[in-house]
Scaffold this motif. Sequence first.
Motif, short mmCIF file in Angstrom:
data_model
loop_
_atom_site.label_atom_id
_atom_site.label_comp_id
_atom_site.label_asym_id
_atom_site.label_seq_id
_atom_site.Cartn_x
_atom_site.Cartn_y
_atom_site.Cartn_z
N SER A 274 23.45 -14.13 9.54
CA SER A 274 22.36 -14.25 10.74
C SER A 274 22.87 -13.27 12.05
N TYR A 276 22.35 -12.46 16.34
CA TYR A 276 21.81 -13.52 17.46
C TYR A 276 21.53 -12.44 18.65
N TYR A 289 18.11 -17.18 24.31
CA TYR A 289 18.84 -17.25 23.09
C TYR A 289 17.94 -16.99 22.02
N THR A 291 17.80 -15.85 17.53
CA THR A 291 18.55 -15.84 16.22
C THR A 291 17.48 -15.67 15.14
N THR A 326 14.28 -19.36 17.70
CA THR A 326 15.00 -19.34 16.35
C THR A 326 14.33 -19.09 15.10
N VAL A 352 26.91 -19.94 14.74
CA VAL A 352 26.42 -18.68 15.23
C VAL A 352 26.28 -18.89 16.76
N ILE A 353 26.00 -20.10 17.24
CA ILE A 353 25.77 -19.97 18.77
C ILE A 353 27.41 -19.95 19.32
N ALA A 356 28.34 -16.48 19.48
CA ALA A 356 27.59 -15.67 20.56
C ALA A 356 28.33 -15.99 21.71
#
Length: 757
Positions: A274, A276, A289, A291, A326, A352-353, A356
């Motif tokens: 992924s 981001y 945000y 991604t 997203t 992933v978040i 980040a």
Amino acid sequence: IALKKSIKNLDSYTHVRGESVYVDDINIRQGTFHAVVFDAPKAHGRIKHIDYSKAEALNGVERIFTYKDIPGKNEIGGIIPDEPLFAEHEVHFWGMPIALIVAESEFIARKARQLITIDIEELPVITTAKEAKAKGSFINAPRSFSLGDTEKAFKNCEYIFEGETFSNGQEHLYIETQGAYAEPQENGNIKVTSSTQGPTSVQKTIAQVLGVAMHKIEVDVTRLGGGFGGKEDQATPWAVMAALASFHLKQSVKIILNRHDDLRMTGKRHPYESTYKIGLSKDLKILAYQTEFLQNSGASADLSPAIAERTLFHATNSYYIPNVTTKVLSCKTNLPTNTAFRGFGGPQGMFVIESAIAKAAHEIGVSASQIQETNLLEENNTFSYGQIAKKVEAKNSWNSAKSIFNIEALEREIHSYNKTHINFKKGLALMPITFGISFTNTPMNHARALVHIYLDGSVGISTAAVEMGQGVNTKMMQIAADVFSIPIEKIKIETTNTTRVANTSPSAASSTADLNGKATLIACNALLERLKIVASEALETSKESIVLKDGFVYHNSEKPKLTWTDLINKAMLNRVALTENAHYATPDIHFDKSTEKGHPFAYHVYGTAIITTTVDCTRGTYEFDSVKIVHDYGKSMSEGIDLGQVEGALIQGIGWMTMEEIAYNDEGKLLSNALSTYKVPDIFSAPKRVEVIPLETDGHDLAILKSKAVGEPPLMYGIGAYFALQNAIKAFNPNYDLEFHAPMTPEKVLMSLYKNP
Ligand code: LUZ
Ligand code: MOS
């Protein structure tokens, strides 16, 4: 009878005595054949020639089945019809089933397998999602969720960070491997005992492959030795193969994959690659945000589209972010078809978040927990998919965890430890979770229950729930015992069988107890109402004054007037129905895929974990000192069972993030193909201390007896393990350039400790 919340999982009694029955324990009929799968020894290619002659000639081999023996469709795909039962002219992954060898014994079938020769013209192999994307190899069209205006919001950010993450697959490692037993019945009907989470999809797929009506196929499940999502879709092919052989041979056929075959032939959790981009204001509010998730779907769709969707649903975890874009691409590769695994794409999105946030914190020079805390979800915030967050417990669980476990003291302790130790470093991370409960595919959110009261007062209950160790049968018993106010010993949960409860959704999505429990509750309450009328007539009083308590019938006095059994006898004499069939469908949920907005979840589950670790900086090895959790059970109806779910899920999550390493070589061959090369957490690698404190909340009306779903959400506490390790590494090596590449194995820790020192 008040709910006995301290109840044990009632299956534990037969488990510890070795009396629990799994597919391999069924008393088989005389003349039963045994089957072994012949599978592709290459990941991608055209089949030029297969020579079965030597295998067929082996003494004891009955017959070898291929796609040519399929009377119906050679198709087992669920969401998208793109998956053959047996390869025809091409193979798409190493381990893809090509034929079924049926013999007098498993030993002979295995021997025969070695005598088959195959000539394959090899084609290019794709093993990673990135390669698939570059070549335009996809399962379906991409999906994208958005909220606000991300592009505009990035312009107003003080800080912007971009990066890449990778999370690997995960082997389910159910203790009971895949298996099925098919027995022919009269008139060409077949009964199949399957180790499946989804009896109806097994029934439907067998009917489709055999070209017969569903009513000819009966699927029965006693219990599974673990599922974890690996048997939501992927128990089906083995059951279909057994049924196919049984159909042709008019004999019983048994198939049990051994561990090697199971590891090689079945799909796993989806690896994700992924990218981001995160934007924050000066005061650490995440304003934007973005991604792109690349899901490694493997060779066919299976549940990948639904799993991709759940990644988008959970892409912002427990945070409110006003501007979100997203996107997820389901990438078709030459790996075994990846499938459901506890969390169902949610964990991949949450990693992933959290990555980040860790990156932003590192670059800005604050702790990740400051950013996490600043952005926690609040009442009436909007998720990117349009649902308004209600009864939010994100801050409540976070603040409770911090205060109950005295986070300041913990942080001070770690700080001073790190100051005084050179070769050992400690790290701490907080991990909040928010997980949506319901099948994201709204039409799947229903269940039924069939309840019989027998004339001696004992009760038999059938539902769609599959017991796989999670304790759902115990919860069903508790519900009936509570409504009828009779002891649990009077209640039996029957096997899960498609002839008693039809057209069922799989036991999945953490929703089994909610959906089947609500159906059971409705059925039991309907019977109770009827029985109260019988009692009121017998006692010549009003229905409203009748109370059932502890196996007796009361009205207006302390003295019992009738026993439960008397009441059932009276009902029989009055010719009152003692059977009830109830249907439950979750109200209030909906989702529109054309706008990607709606209200897909009945409710959310919340919680916060604090994870601490100690890293041996000479060796790269580590221990988790403690995991301290405040978890939102709602009003737990079975505290021991629910605690077991939290502990098990947590450790499974830690395993995924830290030590479980699936490896394929470039040719698509599974290297981690045995338990000597694939390590799951054992008692030595489990956290030294796990504490779980229930968050005091009201629960939710759509949760069974306000007891919230508990199967999947706690797995995601394990994500914190990655960041705790990262913080320990940073304490040793301040020049460590953060990488987000899970699992964080000891090898990787060691390399990180000495990178750019
Ligand atoms: N299975 C499924 C699931 O078919 N749909 C879901 O939304 C889901 N969520 C979690 C686990 N299994
Ligand atoms: Mo699942 S991942 O079968 O709930």
